[in-house]
Scaffold this motif. Structure first.
Motif, short mmCIF file in Angstrom:
data_model
loop_
_atom_site.label_atom_id
_atom_site.label_comp_id
_atom_site.label_asym_id
_atom_site.label_seq_id
_atom_site.Cartn_x
_atom_site.Cartn_y
_atom_site.Cartn_z
N GLU A 1 0.84 -1.20 0.00
CA GLU A 1 0.00 0.00 0.00
C GLU A 1 0.88 1.26 0.00
O GLU A 1 0.56 2.24 -0.67
N VAL A 2 1.97 1.19 0.76
CA VAL A 2 2.89 2.34 0.80
C VAL A 2 3.40 2.62 -0.62
O VAL A 2 3.39 3.76 -1.10
N ILE A 3 3.79 1.55 -1.31
CA ILE A 3 4.33 1.71 -2.67
C ILE A 3 3.24 2.21 -3.62
O ILE A 3 3.46 3.14 -4.40
N SER A 4 2.05 1.59 -3.53
CA SER A 4 1.01 1.99 -4.48
C SER A 4 0.58 3.44 -4.25
O SER A 4 0.31 4.18 -5.20
N LYS A 5 0.57 3.87 -2.97
CA LYS A 5 0.20 5.27 -2.68
C LYS A 5 1.24 6.23 -3.26
O LYS A 5 0.89 7.28 -3.82
N LEU A 6 2.52 5.86 -3.10
CA LEU A 6 3.58 6.73 -3.63
C LEU A 6 3.47 6.85 -5.15
O LEU A 6 3.64 7.93 -5.72
N ILE A 7 3.17 5.72 -5.80
CA ILE A 7 3.01 5.75 -7.26
C ILE A 7 1.82 6.66 -7.61
O ILE A 7 1.94 7.59 -8.43
N GLU A 8 0.71 6.40 -6.93
CA GLU A 8 -0.53 7.17 -7.20
C GLU A 8 -0.28 8.67 -7.05
O GLU A 8 -0.69 9.47 -7.89
N ASP A 9 0.40 9.04 -5.95
CA ASP A 9 0.64 10.45 -5.66
C ASP A 9 1.52 11.13 -6.71
O ASP A 9 1.52 12.36 -6.82
N ASN A 10 2.31 10.33 -7.42
CA ASN A 10 3.26 10.93 -8.37
C ASN A 10 2.86 10.78 -9.83
O ASN A 10 3.62 11.16 -10.72
N LEU A 11 1.67 10.23 -10.06
CA LEU A 11 1.21 10.10 -11.45
C LEU A 11 0.79 11.48 -11.98
O LEU A 11 0.42 12.36 -11.19
N HIS A 12 0.82 11.66 -13.28
CA HIS A 12 0.35 12.92 -13.86
C HIS A 12 -1.14 13.10 -13.56
O HIS A 12 -1.88 12.11 -13.44
#
Ligand SMILES: Cc1cc2nc3c(=O)[nH]c(=O)nc-3n(C[C@H](O)[C@H](O)[C@H](O)COP(=O)(O)O)c2cc1C
Length: 216
Positions: free
Chosen positions: A18-29
């Motif tokens: 979840e930590v990883i997926s949130k970081l990805i989500e937060d940094n998407l365009h």
């Protein structure tokens, strides 16, 4: 672009995945529309599979050197619905408790093969070791700062429909194998390295059974 994130951790929302997926989500365009699914519950798979997207990002931990059970079960569902995934991009992020990337190499090969099987485009498999501590890291910690920097690179790749860049992959990989002197010390003092596991199995009343071989 619509992007579906599959979180394959048996811990669901309380996971390192979840930590990883949130970081990805937060940094998407900002033009990427994200849907997230937790695939730990196989009873929900038939619903989840119906929710189609333009692209997919799957993140899950290494369990007994392969995927957690529900992830494998979900992959079988994906294969049954392979027309959904045909020619669509999928990025994978696999992470493990052990620090060595080597543990995840077999799974990496399997994921590439799996994409061929369902006709999807494998856009990269990012491997990360020592992930168990992720949930406890603060944003200010040195490791999290570096993770953030490299996650940005991966999120950029996803946003631009590009394969994962080799620099970020190299960062997350960390070490392929532990240096030989470390392995030697581990063999000499196994109790030090087993301490964390011992605490967990004691907590679960299984310490006396730690040498059992139920499947031998
Ligand atoms: C049942 C179980 C099996 C595991 N098997 C492995 C393994 O084979 N190799 C490894 O490096 N880590 C293994 N781990 C550690 C997990 O990959 C690691 O703790 C990960 O951070 C969990 O991520 P999550 O919180 O997203 O579920 C295992 C953990 C559990 C609970």
């Amino acid at each position: 672009m619509r992007l579906t994130i599959y979180n394959g951790s048996p811990r669901g929302k309380a996971s390192n995945s979840e930590v990883i997926s949130k970081l990805i989500e937060d940094n998407l365009h900002s033009d990427i529309v994200v849907t997230k699914h937790y695939i730990k519950d196989v009873r929900k798979h038939s619903e989840i599979i119906k929710d189609t997207s333009d692209a997919y990002f799957a993140v899950f931990p290494l369990y007994a050197d392969i995927t957690p059970y529900a992830v494998k079960a979900f992959f079988e569902r994906m294969e049954e619905s392979k027309e959904t995934y045909k020619d669509k991009p999928i990025w994978f992020f696999i992470h493990s408790g052990f620090p060595e990337a080597k543990h995840s190499r077999l799974l990496e090969r399997y994921l590439k093969y799996f994409c061929k099987l369902i006709g999807a485009n494998c856009m990269g498999v990012c491997i990360m070791g020592s992930s168990e501590v992720l949930r406890g890291l603060t944003n200010e910690s040195k490791r999290m700062i570096k993770i953030n920097k490299n996650i940005k690179g991966l999120a950029n790749n996803i946003s631009n429909s590009k394969t994962f860049n080799s620099k970020s992959i190299e960062y997350f990989k960390g070490m392929e194998m532990l240096p030989k002197p470390v392995v030697y010390i581990m063999k000499l003092f196994p109790n030090i390295f087993n301490k964390g596991f011992d605490i967990m199995i004691k907590r679960n009343g299984a310490y006396d059974k730690r040498y059992d071989k139920p499947y031998a």
